[in-house]
Design an enzyme around this catalytic site. Structure first.
Site, PDB file in Angstrom:
ATOM      1  N   ASP A  45       0.835  -1.204   0.000  1.00  0.00           N
ATOM      2  CA  ASP A  45       0.000   0.000   0.000  1.00  0.00           C
ATOM      3  C   ASP A  45       0.870   1.255   0.000  1.00  0.00           C
ATOM      4  OD1 ASP A  45       0.869  -0.129   2.625  1.00  0.00           O
ATOM      5  OD2 ASP A  45      -1.135  -0.191   3.513  1.00  0.00           O
ATOM      6  N   SER A  46       2.189   1.054   0.058  1.00  0.00           N
ATOM      7  CA  SER A  46       3.131   2.148  -0.170  1.00  0.00           C
ATOM      8  C   SER A  46       2.902   2.803  -1.525  1.00  0.00           C
ATOM      9  CB  SER A  46       4.570   1.627  -0.088  1.00  0.00           C
ATOM     10  OG  SER A  46       4.742   0.475  -0.909  1.00  0.00           O
ATOM     11  N   ASP A  84      -0.596  -6.395   0.004  1.00  0.00           N
ATOM     12  CA  ASP A  84      -1.026  -5.684   1.206  1.00  0.00           C
ATOM     13  C   ASP A  84      -2.547  -5.589   1.258  1.00  0.00           C
ATOM     14  OD1 ASP A  84       0.866  -4.902   3.069  1.00  0.00           O
ATOM     15  OD2 ASP A  84       1.455  -3.109   1.951  1.00  0.00           O
ATOM     16  N   LYS A 112      -0.870  -9.504   3.419  1.00  0.00           N
ATOM     17  CA  LYS A 112      -0.195  -8.932   4.587  1.00  0.00           C
ATOM     18  C   LYS A 112      -1.139  -7.999   5.332  1.00  0.00           C
ATOM     19  CE  LYS A 112       3.186  -5.826   4.246  1.00  0.00           C
ATOM     20  NZ  LYS A 112       2.675  -4.682   5.083  1.00  0.00           N
ATOM     21  N   GLU A 114      -1.534  -5.497   8.990  1.00  0.00           N
ATOM     22  CA  GLU A 114      -0.848  -4.786  10.058  1.00  0.00           C
ATOM     23  C   GLU A 114      -1.638  -4.883  11.355  1.00  0.00           C
ATOM     24  OE1 GLU A 114       0.795  -1.277   7.038  1.00  0.00           O
ATOM     25  OE2 GLU A 114      -0.182  -0.730   8.918  1.00  0.00           O
ATOM     26  N   GLU A 181       8.986  -3.582  11.311  1.00  0.00           N
ATOM     27  CA  GLU A 181       9.418  -2.323  10.722  1.00  0.00           C
ATOM     28  C   GLU A 181       9.792  -1.311  11.789  1.00  0.00           C
ATOM     29  OE1 GLU A 181       7.841   1.129   7.590  1.00  0.00           O
ATOM     30  OE2 GLU A 181       6.728  -0.747   7.834  1.00  0.00           O
TER      31      GLU A 181
END
Length: 264
Positions: A45-46, A84, A112, A114, A181
């Site tokens: 999602d960067s 993501d 992925k 978070e 991270e």
């Protein structure tokens, strides 16, 4: 050349072999990275920041991640492909199931997510239904406004213990990979040693099983803030494929990340 799977990465961990990951968003770059031997590609999602120009990752949608996942899938033969799950696409287990299914159907090998303890039920349900999960702890960019910015996490004893406990719990819930991270190297070491599953670091020191960077940072084409943990490999090599090879080699021999890319 055999395809990389979660079992491949587990074998690498057991053998002490470091592996590499990069973000990718289209077929052309993905093909180049795959061809040079990058083990894991992440449709991150960067893309909200490096492609769309947003200040953070929050505006990215599942449909956008699915689109770029399809693009990357067409360009690769070997690499493990992770997608993501964007902000608020997995707020409930049911929502996570629907959106993760869409990403798997777009070509992802794994999704992925978070978060820590609140995600355990979701991780278990996804795994039980055949959707592999990569967890993500430490600085989780979707929580940037909770953290008050992009800041190193786990520096005090209480938060370090919480992150370690969450890592163990996520593994027990079924996660097959973990990204950590922007945490101190000592904490990343403790997590890597405590877990059976492979741990991928970004801004977490050199002791994790693998490393991941954003492709725009590796190629020196990021605009604005450049993270301390990144390295411009294109500057020293002058060619994209050579830059990727240099990244792979430095991770393998332990020269990246060095102390200048690491937090204490």
């Amino acid at each position: 050349m055999s395809k990389v799977t979660s079992s491949t990465l587990l074998k690498y961990k057991q053998e002490g072999r470091k592996f590499t990951a990069l973000t990718a968003y289209d077929a052309s770059f993905a093909s180049a990275f795959d061809g040079e031997g990058i083990d894991v590609l992440l449709v991150g999602d960067s893309l909200g920041m490096v492609l769309q120009g947003h200040d953070d990752t929050l505006p990215v949608t599942t449909a956008e991640i699915a689109y770029h996942t399809r693009c990357v899938r067409r360009g690769i033969e070997r690499s493990l492909l992770i997608a993501d799950m964007p902000f608020m696409s997995y707020a409930t287990p049911e929502q996570a199931m629907e959106n993760a299914t869409a990403l798997m159907q777009a070509g992802a090998n794994m999704v992925k997510l978070e978060g820590g303890h609140w995600l355990l039920e979701t991780v278990t349900k996804l795994t039980e239904r055949g959707i592999p999960v990569c967890a993500h702890l430490g600085l989780t960019p979707q929580s940037v406004h909770v953290f008050g910015g992009f800041k190193v996490q786990g520096r005090d004893a209480e938060n370090a213990q919480r992150i370690l406990d969450e890592a163990k719990a996520l593994e027990a819930a079924g996660a097959q990979l973990l990204v950590v991270e922007c945490i101190p190297e000592s904490l990343a070491t403790a997590i890597t040693q405590a877990l059976t599953i492979p741990v991928i670091g970004i801004g977490a020191g050199a002791t994790t099983d693998g490393q991941i960077l954003v492709m725009h940072d590796v190629l020196g084409i990021s605009s604005g803030y450049i993270p301390r943990f990144s390295k411009n490999y294109l500057k020293q090599t002058g060619e994209i494929r050579s830059a990727v090879r240099a990244y792979i080699e430095e991770v393998a021999n332990g020269t990246f990340p060095s102390s200048e890319h690491t937090f204490s």
